[in-house]
Design a protein around this motif. Sequence first.
Motif, PDB file in Angstrom:
ATOM      1  N   THR A  42       4.134   1.742   7.136  1.00 54.76           N
ATOM      2  CA  THR A  42       4.564   2.399   5.902  1.00 54.76           C
ATOM      3  C   THR A  42       4.890   3.866   6.162  1.00 54.76           C
ATOM      4  O   THR A  42       4.466   4.438   7.172  1.00 54.76           O
ATOM      5  N   SER A  43       5.620   4.464   5.243  1.00 50.87           N
ATOM      6  CA  SER A  43       5.732   5.927   5.238  1.00 50.87           C
ATOM      7  C   SER A  43       5.589   6.403   3.806  1.00 50.87           C
ATOM      8  O   SER A  43       6.110   5.783   2.868  1.00 50.87           O
ATOM      9  N   SER A  44       4.846   7.497   3.675  1.00 51.57           N
ATOM     10  CA  SER A  44       4.614   8.060   2.340  1.00 51.57           C
ATOM     11  C   SER A  44       4.444   9.565   2.457  1.00 51.57           C
ATOM     12  O   SER A  44       4.086  10.087   3.510  1.00 51.57           O
ATOM     13  N   TYR A  45       4.693  10.226   1.344  1.00 52.77           N
ATOM     14  CA  TYR A  45       4.437  11.668   1.269  1.00 52.77           C
ATOM     15  C   TYR A  45       2.938  11.934   1.338  1.00 52.77           C
ATOM     16  O   TYR A  45       2.471  12.820   2.056  1.00 52.77           O
ATOM     17  N   ASP A  46       2.221  11.127   0.620  1.00 54.56           N
ATOM     18  CA  ASP A  46       0.762  11.245   0.542  1.00 54.56           C
ATOM     19  C   ASP A  46       0.157  10.878   1.900  1.00 54.56           C
ATOM     20  O   ASP A  46       0.472   9.816   2.453  1.00 54.56           O
ATOM     21  N   ASP A  47      -0.690  11.753   2.422  1.00 60.70           N
ATOM     22  CA  ASP A  47      -1.317  11.381   3.695  1.00 60.70           C
ATOM     23  C   ASP A  47      -2.784  10.979   3.517  1.00 60.70           C
ATOM     24  O   ASP A  47      -3.550  10.957   4.489  1.00 60.70           O
ATOM     25  N   ALA A  48      -3.161  10.658   2.282  1.00 61.87           N
ATOM     26  CA  ALA A  48      -4.523  10.142   2.059  1.00 61.87           C
ATOM     27  C   ALA A  48      -4.672   8.808   2.786  1.00 61.87           C
ATOM     28  O   ALA A  48      -3.707   8.057   2.928  1.00 61.87           O
ATOM     29  N   LYS A  49      -5.868   8.540   3.223  1.00 64.73           N
ATOM     30  CA  LYS A  49      -6.152   7.333   4.002  1.00 64.73           C
ATOM     31  C   LYS A  49      -5.753   6.047   3.280  1.00 64.73           C
ATOM     32  O   LYS A  49      -5.361   5.063   3.897  1.00 64.73           O
ATOM     33  N   ASN A  50      -5.894   6.092   1.945  1.00 70.74           N
ATOM     34  CA  ASN A  50      -5.664   4.861   1.177  1.00 70.74           C
ATOM     35  C   ASN A  50      -4.256   4.780   0.574  1.00 70.74           C
ATOM     36  O   ASN A  50      -3.989   3.915  -0.246  1.00 70.74           O
ATOM     37  N   ALA A  51      -3.325   5.651   0.998  1.00 69.95           N
ATOM     38  CA  ALA A  51      -2.001   5.705   0.358  1.00 69.95           C
ATOM     39  C   ALA A  51      -1.215   4.395   0.515  1.00 69.95           C
ATOM     40  O   ALA A  51      -0.308   4.121  -0.261  1.00 69.95           O
ATOM     41  N   SER A  52      -1.574   3.611   1.529  1.00 73.60           N
ATOM     42  CA  SER A  52      -0.844   2.361   1.761  1.00 73.60           C
ATOM     43  C   SER A  52      -1.635   1.122   1.372  1.00 73.60           C
ATOM     44  O   SER A  52      -1.167   0.001   1.567  1.00 73.60           O
ATOM     45  N   ASP A  53      -2.802   1.336   0.811  1.00 77.61           N
ATOM     46  CA  ASP A  53      -3.685   0.185   0.560  1.00 77.61           C
ATOM     47  C   ASP A  53      -3.099  -0.831  -0.421  1.00 77.61           C
ATOM     48  O   ASP A  53      -3.251  -2.039  -0.247  1.00 77.61           O
ATOM     49  N   LEU A  74      -2.994 -10.654   8.406  1.00 79.77           N
ATOM     50  CA  LEU A  74      -2.585  -9.250   8.501  1.00 79.77           C
ATOM     51  C   LEU A  74      -3.260  -8.679   9.739  1.00 79.77           C
ATOM     52  O   LEU A  74      -4.473  -8.466   9.757  1.00 79.77           O
ATOM     53  N   ALA A  75      -2.473  -8.445  10.777  1.00 79.65           N
ATOM     54  CA  ALA A  75      -3.052  -8.065  12.077  1.00 79.65           C
ATOM     55  C   ALA A  75      -3.194  -6.559  12.236  1.00 79.65           C
ATOM     56  O   ALA A  75      -3.932  -6.101  13.108  1.00 79.65           O
ATOM     57  N   GLY A  76      -2.465  -5.783  11.425  1.00 80.23           N
ATOM     58  CA  GLY A  76      -2.581  -4.339  11.555  1.00 80.23           C
ATOM     59  C   GLY A  76      -1.700  -3.602  10.567  1.00 80.23           C
ATOM     60  O   GLY A  76      -0.657  -4.114  10.157  1.00 80.23           O
ATOM     61  N   VAL A  77      -2.138  -2.404  10.202  1.00 85.75           N
ATOM     62  CA  VAL A  77      -1.358  -1.551   9.293  1.00 85.75           C
ATOM     63  C   VAL A  77      -1.261  -0.165   9.910  1.00 85.75           C
ATOM     64  O   VAL A  77      -2.273   0.406  10.318  1.00 85.75           O
ATOM     65  N   LEU A  78      -0.058   0.341  10.003  1.00 86.69           N
ATOM     66  CA  LEU A  78       0.123   1.742  10.398  1.00 86.69           C
ATOM     67  C   LEU A  78       0.603   2.495   9.158  1.00 86.69           C
ATOM     68  O   LEU A  78       1.740   2.294   8.698  1.00 86.69           O
ATOM     69  N   ALA A  79      -0.275   3.329   8.620  1.00 77.92           N
ATOM     70  CA  ALA A  79       0.050   4.094   7.415  1.00 77.92           C
ATOM     71  C   ALA A  79       0.587   5.459   7.837  1.00 77.92           C
ATOM     72  O   ALA A  79      -0.160   6.310   8.317  1.00 77.92           O
ATOM     73  N   GLY A  80       1.880   5.627   7.634  1.00 76.78           N
ATOM     74  CA  GLY A  80       2.519   6.881   8.042  1.00 76.78           C
ATOM     75  C   GLY A  80       2.490   7.887   6.908  1.00 76.78           C
ATOM     76  O   GLY A  80       3.472   8.042   6.176  1.00 76.78           O
ATOM     77  N   GLY A  81       1.387   8.576   6.780  1.00 76.29           N
ATOM     78  CA  GLY A  81       1.235   9.559   5.713  1.00 76.29           C
ATOM     79  C   GLY A  81       1.846  10.904   6.085  1.00 76.29           C
ATOM     80  O   GLY A  81       2.085  11.199   7.259  1.00 76.29           O
ATOM     81  N   GLY A  82       2.122  11.719   5.061  1.00 73.30           N
ATOM     82  CA  GLY A  82       2.643  13.071   5.294  1.00 73.30           C
ATOM     83  C   GLY A  82       4.106  13.095   5.672  1.00 73.30           C
ATOM     84  O   GLY A  82       4.585  14.062   6.253  1.00 73.30           O
TER      85      GLY A  82
END
Length: 179
Positions: free
Chosen positions: A118-129, A147-155
């Motif tokens: 994912t990519s988001s402006y919010d870099d909180a840990k749960n922004a992609s939950d 679901l083998a893995g999530v890369l949350a691209g915050g900020g």
Amino acid sequence: MKNVLIVSSSLRGGSNSEILAFEAEKGAIDAGNNVEFLSLKGKDIKFCIGCLACQKTGKCVQKDDMAEMIAKVQNADVLIFATPIYYYEMSGQLKTFLDRCNPLYGQDNKFKDVYLITSSYDDAKNASDIAANGLGGWIACFEQSRLAGVLAGGGLNEPKDATANEDLLQKAYELGKNV
Ligand SMILES: Cc1cc2nc3c(=O)[nH]c(=O)nc-3n(C[C@H](O)[C@H](O)[C@H](O)COP(=O)(O)O)c2cc1C
């Protein structure tokens, strides 16, 4: 060697989630996998109309680009979905793509490991939950998959922000390398 399908759903130029998906592609290729990168940009994808004809015929009644893309999902061992976060969910275009994969429901599918980038402006840990949860709902309907893995691209907000984030680029590469 696995067949890895990467589905990138952002429609904008310089997409951050797509930049991360390209890194994952590099990692997966370097690990010796057979990798296909599929962008939803420019694709004709109609909404699912819910007729459920596909459950009888295995085919969607709609004529657009989905039939070809569903065949790619069917051929994959590993799926990597990349999406911008919109209102703390996955993009509408990715959700529509997942809905339109309904002809695969109840079929003998081989894809097992499913990843989310994912990519988001919010870099909180749960922004992609919430997006991960949404994808989890789709995965739960395909018994062989997880679901083998999530890369949350915050900020990440402006186009190409991801190019300056070495940490996320590395994590995306590693995700691909370890599929
Ligand atoms: C319609 C819309 C909704 C958005 N909602 C959120 C949000 O809920 N939380 C957030 O952190 N960023 C939000 N953003 C910012 C994007 O997630 C961010 O710009 C991201 O890097 C876009 O990814 P892309 O470059 O791959 O398209 C939103 C952007 C748009 C256009």
